[in-house]
Design a protein around this motif. Structure first.
Motif, mmCIF file in Angstrom:
data_model
loop_
_atom_site.group_PDB
_atom_site.id
_atom_site.type_symbol
_atom_site.label_atom_id
_atom_site.label_comp_id
_atom_site.label_asym_id
_atom_site.label_seq_id
_atom_site.Cartn_x
_atom_site.Cartn_y
_atom_site.Cartn_z
ATOM 1 N N PRO B 38 -19.308 7.575 -53.742
ATOM 2 C CA PRO B 38 -19.057 6.495 -52.775
ATOM 3 C C PRO B 38 -18.962 5.110 -53.414
ATOM 4 O O PRO B 38 -18.072 4.329 -53.052
ATOM 5 C CB PRO B 38 -20.246 6.572 -51.806
ATOM 6 N N GLN B 39 -19.846 4.832 -54.373
ATOM 7 C CA GLN B 39 -19.829 3.516 -55.017
ATOM 8 C C GLN B 39 -18.571 3.338 -55.874
ATOM 9 O O GLN B 39 -18.105 2.223 -56.087
ATOM 10 C CB GLN B 39 -21.074 3.322 -55.872
ATOM 11 N N ALA B 40 -18.021 4.446 -56.378
ATOM 12 C CA ALA B 40 -16.795 4.375 -57.178
ATOM 13 C C ALA B 40 -15.601 4.014 -56.290
ATOM 14 O O ALA B 40 -14.784 3.158 -56.637
ATOM 15 C CB ALA B 40 -16.548 5.704 -57.881
ATOM 16 N N PHE B 41 -15.518 4.665 -55.131
ATOM 17 C CA PHE B 41 -14.434 4.336 -54.197
ATOM 18 C C PHE B 41 -14.575 2.897 -53.704
ATOM 19 O O PHE B 41 -13.581 2.185 -53.553
ATOM 20 C CB PHE B 41 -14.446 5.301 -53.005
ATOM 21 N N ARG B 45 -11.843 -0.073 -54.067
ATOM 22 C CA ARG B 45 -11.372 -0.809 -52.895
ATOM 23 C C ARG B 45 -11.584 -2.312 -53.070
ATOM 24 O O ARG B 45 -10.671 -3.104 -52.822
ATOM 25 C CB ARG B 45 -12.146 -0.300 -51.667
ATOM 26 N N LEU B 46 -12.766 -2.687 -53.547
ATOM 27 C CA LEU B 46 -13.074 -4.111 -53.712
ATOM 28 C C LEU B 46 -12.145 -4.775 -54.719
ATOM 29 O O LEU B 46 -11.795 -5.936 -54.591
ATOM 30 C CB LEU B 46 -14.530 -4.298 -54.157
ATOM 31 N N ALA B 47 -11.737 -4.006 -55.745
ATOM 32 C CA ALA B 47 -10.855 -4.571 -56.770
ATOM 33 C C ALA B 47 -9.386 -4.472 -56.362
ATOM 34 O O ALA B 47 -8.499 -4.924 -57.099
ATOM 35 C CB ALA B 47 -11.089 -3.857 -58.096
ATOM 36 N N GLY B 148 -20.263 15.451 -67.902
ATOM 37 C CA GLY B 148 -20.707 14.582 -66.834
ATOM 38 C C GLY B 148 -20.485 13.129 -67.165
ATOM 39 O O GLY B 148 -20.482 12.736 -68.340
ATOM 40 N N ILE B 149 -20.287 12.321 -66.129
ATOM 41 C CA ILE B 149 -20.093 10.882 -66.295
ATOM 42 C C ILE B 149 -20.867 10.149 -65.195
ATOM 43 O O ILE B 149 -21.257 10.759 -64.203
ATOM 44 C CB ILE B 149 -18.592 10.482 -66.244
ATOM 45 N N GLY B 150 -21.049 8.863 -65.380
ATOM 46 C CA GLY B 150 -21.697 8.046 -64.358
ATOM 47 C C GLY B 150 -20.685 7.592 -63.317
ATOM 48 O O GLY B 150 -19.480 7.824 -63.452
ATOM 49 N N THR B 151 -21.183 6.916 -62.289
ATOM 50 C CA THR B 151 -20.316 6.500 -61.182
ATOM 51 C C THR B 151 -19.298 5.444 -61.609
ATOM 52 O O THR B 151 -18.148 5.456 -61.150
ATOM 53 C CB THR B 151 -21.180 6.001 -60.012
ATOM 54 N N SER B 152 -19.682 4.532 -62.498
ATOM 55 C CA SER B 152 -18.705 3.537 -62.982
ATOM 56 C C SER B 152 -17.569 4.231 -63.714
ATOM 57 O O SER B 152 -16.414 3.796 -63.652
ATOM 58 C CB SER B 152 -19.377 2.534 -63.924
ATOM 59 N N GLU B 153 -17.907 5.310 -64.414
ATOM 60 C CA GLU B 153 -16.866 6.072 -65.107
ATOM 61 C C GLU B 153 -15.998 6.850 -64.120
ATOM 62 O O GLU B 153 -14.800 7.030 -64.352
ATOM 63 C CB GLU B 153 -17.502 6.996 -66.157
ATOM 64 N N VAL B 154 -16.601 7.323 -63.028
ATOM 65 C CA VAL B 154 -15.806 7.960 -61.972
ATOM 66 C C VAL B 154 -14.751 6.968 -61.491
ATOM 67 O O VAL B 154 -13.566 7.298 -61.351
ATOM 68 C CB VAL B 154 -16.700 8.424 -60.793
ATOM 69 N N GLU B 155 -15.191 5.735 -61.281
ATOM 70 C CA GLU B 155 -14.263 4.681 -60.834
ATOM 71 C C GLU B 155 -13.204 4.418 -61.912
ATOM 72 O O GLU B 155 -12.012 4.249 -61.602
ATOM 73 C CB GLU B 155 -15.052 3.400 -60.530
ATOM 74 N N HIS B 156 -13.646 4.411 -63.166
ATOM 75 C CA HIS B 156 -12.717 4.170 -64.271
ATOM 76 C C HIS B 156 -11.631 5.251 -64.322
ATOM 77 O O HIS B 156 -10.443 4.955 -64.500
ATOM 78 C CB HIS B 156 -13.504 4.113 -65.587
ATOM 79 N N VAL B 157 -12.049 6.503 -64.130
ATOM 80 C CA VAL B 157 -11.088 7.620 -64.164
ATOM 81 C C VAL B 157 -10.174 7.567 -62.942
ATOM 82 O O VAL B 157 -8.963 7.783 -63.049
ATOM 83 C CB VAL B 157 -11.822 8.980 -64.255
ATOM 84 N N LEU B 158 -10.742 7.239 -61.794
ATOM 85 C CA LEU B 158 -9.905 7.089 -60.598
ATOM 86 C C LEU B 158 -8.823 6.037 -60.840
ATOM 87 O O LEU B 158 -7.661 6.236 -60.494
ATOM 88 C CB LEU B 158 -10.759 6.650 -59.394
ATOM 89 N N ALA B 159 -9.216 4.914 -61.437
ATOM 90 C CA ALA B 159 -8.315 3.763 -61.559
ATOM 91 C C ALA B 159 -7.341 3.860 -62.729
ATOM 92 O O ALA B 159 -6.243 3.309 -62.663
ATOM 93 C CB ALA B 159 -9.139 2.478 -61.683
#
Lengths: 216, 476
Positions: B38-41, B45-47, B148-159
């Motif tokens: 959730p924090q990654a999405f 969104r915020l960016a 495994g990765i952290g949530t910031s990395e989830v966001e990084h991979v999404l983006a």
């Protein structure tokens, strides 16, 4: 991300090996969909005598009087001194979020678990790995001097002790730059979008099955 | 230039290297679940950023879901806890908003992300696979680079479709010879962790090799790679062979026709070269591995079922002595006591480590026609996915568990990490097929002993730990 250049901070102990991220922040707090608010639940099972419940005020909960981070002498600490393999186990980024929320910016230990280490850098926290013998010395100095502080200078990559010692530490150049300037690494990666696209095109030619849409 | 399997996977996904030793690595597949996304999405969104490649992702809810049939029958409304329901709803909402494929709670394919991925062929050999969950190492069993990765990395991979990585070192763990009957992938994993320690693999990708590993089924290999992270290694790997290819070919998302042939030809190259150099090597004799039982609060605190809890005088240093003292106190055990004198109150058969069909069969083989001991307060069997559950029911395994006095639940992470209602009470002792025996992991004040499914089943019948090989059923 919050930048970190130089920190003059009070030091507090987490004096046990193999501290796992379940211990840093227990699972019931992982239900939150936010990045903030985890500070009061850092080390929840050690810090309080009762069981922690998400979304409740911690100010009235019974504190464990034997847990060092509850001792008045460590209140306001921003540097955590720890033992080997700190942050092992679950990949939960809630662990650095909780440390950050409780006011810590630097963790010094003989070694860190890989995922925890990279999660720290993503959140403006600096994990510093020093020789076990050096960490031992720091523990001794901290225990015998109330109000023991260290100066962490990321620019020069040294930890300075009150008696004037300078202890050098290693850090990846890219991570160091991001932390010094408070840079968002997604933005940096997207500057390479063209290179990624070129790679992707070639990758797709070689491994087309990877790019099939998953029709669920 | 001779390469390891890890080197090959790294090289085939290397977008570019930086001067400081970090690199951009292309990610083929990202698995998403409700807890770490959730924090990654929100960050995305915020960016104001869009996903780089939507089809790289697949989502499934697993950590927080109820495993009770009546609650599951009414979907999200059956999730009793408001905070959990919001988190599950957030996953659905995010997947819908970004058109990310999601296997939803009511789908028979729903299950623990690391069971669903390989089972559906959503994760394949040769891929780079990430997930905001440390047990992503599981997928390395297919000859993939998975971690495994952290949530910031989830966001990084999404983006960005990529991850910033430093190349790991190569660690070869060879298990040679034949495993004794009744000794499983779980016992091999625990024996390796006992041998190298929970930080032994830090900084490495571990490739599991040797004849005993080649003889393991895909389920056994997944159990083994799943626990690589418990040895400190982000990634565990097993080379592709006929066992891998047979498994993958039967999965729904596997390539078909011409693409299958191309993929198969490539996948057959996914093994370390004969003369590849590893930074570290350890060799274990398979014949000497016994069924394992963890006694402490770290997976390295483990020993043979015929063994004893260590004594304080045998500790090499002060840190280890203090660690043992604390573990004994937390676990409520005496130093030097026999493992077979430890009496669990709760049995948990499930988790991304041991909830696949082979695990269900192994436990059922021991339990068939038996009753669990009266001292057992709860015994949960939680299949890893709806597909595993259906298969087990077709084979009549559910009847065996129910007739033994156990509960047969709906798929999810359940008591492995106790995010839902399935958790230990303070002081309760559990024989668990999961992966972590950390303090409080299965519930506040709960005590965990890690074992294989057959060993958990044997303990359920006896009321204390027992060598499953001393029960006749295992030989069958």
């Amino acid at each position: 991300m919050k930048p970190l250049q130089r920190l003059d901070g009070l030091v507090a102990p987490m004096d046990r090996a193999n501290v796992d991220t379940d211990l840093i922040i227990p699972k019931q707090f992982l239900k939150s969909i936010k990045r903030t608010g985890f500070g009061p639940n850092l080390f929840d099972e050690l810090r309080y005598l009762d069981e922690g419940v998400p979304d409740t005020d911690c100010s009235g909960r019974p504190l464990n009087p034997d847990f060092p981070l509850n001792f008045p002498r460590y209140l306001g600490a921003s540097i955590l001194l720890a033992r080997e393999n700190f942050g092992c186990g679950s990949s939960r980024e809630h662990a650095p979020w909780a440390l950050d929320g409780a006011g810590f910016r630097v963790i010094i230990a003989p070694s860190f678990a890989d995922i925890f280490r990279s999660n720290c850098f993503k959140n403006g926290l600096l994990p510093i790995a020093l020789d076990a013998a050096v960490v031992d010395d720091l523990f001794r100095a901290m225990y015998s001097n109330e109000g023991y502080r260290l100066i962490v200078d990321l620019e020069r990559q040294v930890v300075q002790t009150p008696d004037g010692q300078s202890i050098a530490f290693e850090v990846d150049g890219f991570r160091r730059d991001c932390l010094l300037k408070g840079l968002d690494d997604i933005g940096i990666t997207l500057e390479r979008a063209e290179a990624i696209r070129a790679f992707e095109l070639d990758h797709k030619t070689r491994f087309p099955w990877v790019f099939e849409t998953l029709e669920v | 230039m001779f390469l390891t399997l890890y080197d090959k996977l790294w090289n085939s996904h290397l977008v570019e290297s930086r001067d400081d030793g970090t690199a951009l690595i292309y990610i083929d597949r990202q698995l998403l679940h409700e807890v770490t996304s959730p924090q990654a999405f929100e960050g995305l969104r915020l960016a104001g950023r869009e996903p780089w490649r939507i089809s790289a992702n697949i989502a499934v809810p697993d950590h927080n879901v109820s495993t009770k049939a009546d609650e599951r029958a009414i979907g999200l409304a059956g999730v009793q806890d408001d905070v959990s329901r919001i988190q599950l709803q957030t996953l659905d909402d995010n997947c819908e908003a970004y058109a990310i494929p999601e296997i939803t709670l009511d789908d028979i394919r729903q299950g623990i992300v690391h069971v669903m991925g390989p089972e559906q062929g959503a994760t394949l050999p040769g891929m780079t696979i990430v997930c905001g969950d440390s047990h992503t190492s599981t997928h390395g069993a297919m000859g993939a680079l998975a971690h495994g990765i952290g949530t910031s990395e989830v966001e990084h991979v999404l983006a960005t479709g990529c991850l910033i990585q430093r190349k790991m070192k190569n660690f070869r763990v060879a298990v040679e010879g034949e495993l004794p009957v009744g000794v499983t992938g779980k016992d091999v994993a625990l024996a390796i962790i006992g041998h190298i320690g929970t930080a032994g693999g830090t900084g490495y990708a571990i490739e599991f090799c040797g004849s005993a590993i080649r003889d393991l089924t895909m389920e056994g290999r997944m159990t083994l790679c799943n626990m690589a992270i418990e040895a400190g290694a982000r990634a565990g790997l097993v080379a592709v062979d006929a066992t891998t290819l047979d498994y993958v070919k039967a999965t729904p998302f596997a390539p078909r026709g011409e693409q299958w042939h191309a993929a198969e030809a490539y996948w057959k190259t996914l093994h370390s070269d004969a003369d590849a150099v590893f930074d570290r090597e350890v060799v274990l004799d398979a014949a000497k591995i016994e069924p394992q039982v963890s006694w402490g609060t770290s997976p390295e605190m483990v020993t043979d079922v015929s063994g004893y809890v260590p004594r304080l005088v045998d500790m090499p240093n002060e840190t280890a002595r203090k660690g043992l003292e604390r573990a004994l106190q937390y676990m409520g055990l005496e130093e030097g006591m026999a493992i077979t004198d430890i009496r669990p109150d709760v049995i948990f058969i499930g988790s991304c480590t041991n909830s696949r069909i082979e695990d269900m069969r192994a436990a059922a083989a021991v339990l068939k026609g038996k009753r669990i001991a009266p001292s057992i307060k709860q015994a949960l069997v939680v299949p890893g996915s709806g597909v595993v559950k259906q298969q087990a029911e077709e084979e009549g395994l559910d009847r065996i568990f129910l007739e033994a006095g156990m509960e047969w639940r709906e798929p999810g992470c359940s008591m492995c990490l106790a995010m839902n209602a399935d958790k230990l009470e303070p002081g309760q002792r559990c024989a668990s097929t999961s992966n972590r025996n950390f303090e409080g992991r299965q519930g506040f004040g709960g005590r965990t002993h890690l074992v294989s499914p057959a060993m958990a089943a044997a303990a359920a019948i006896a009321g204390h730990f027992v060598d499953v090989r001393n029960t006749t059923e295992v030989a069958a």
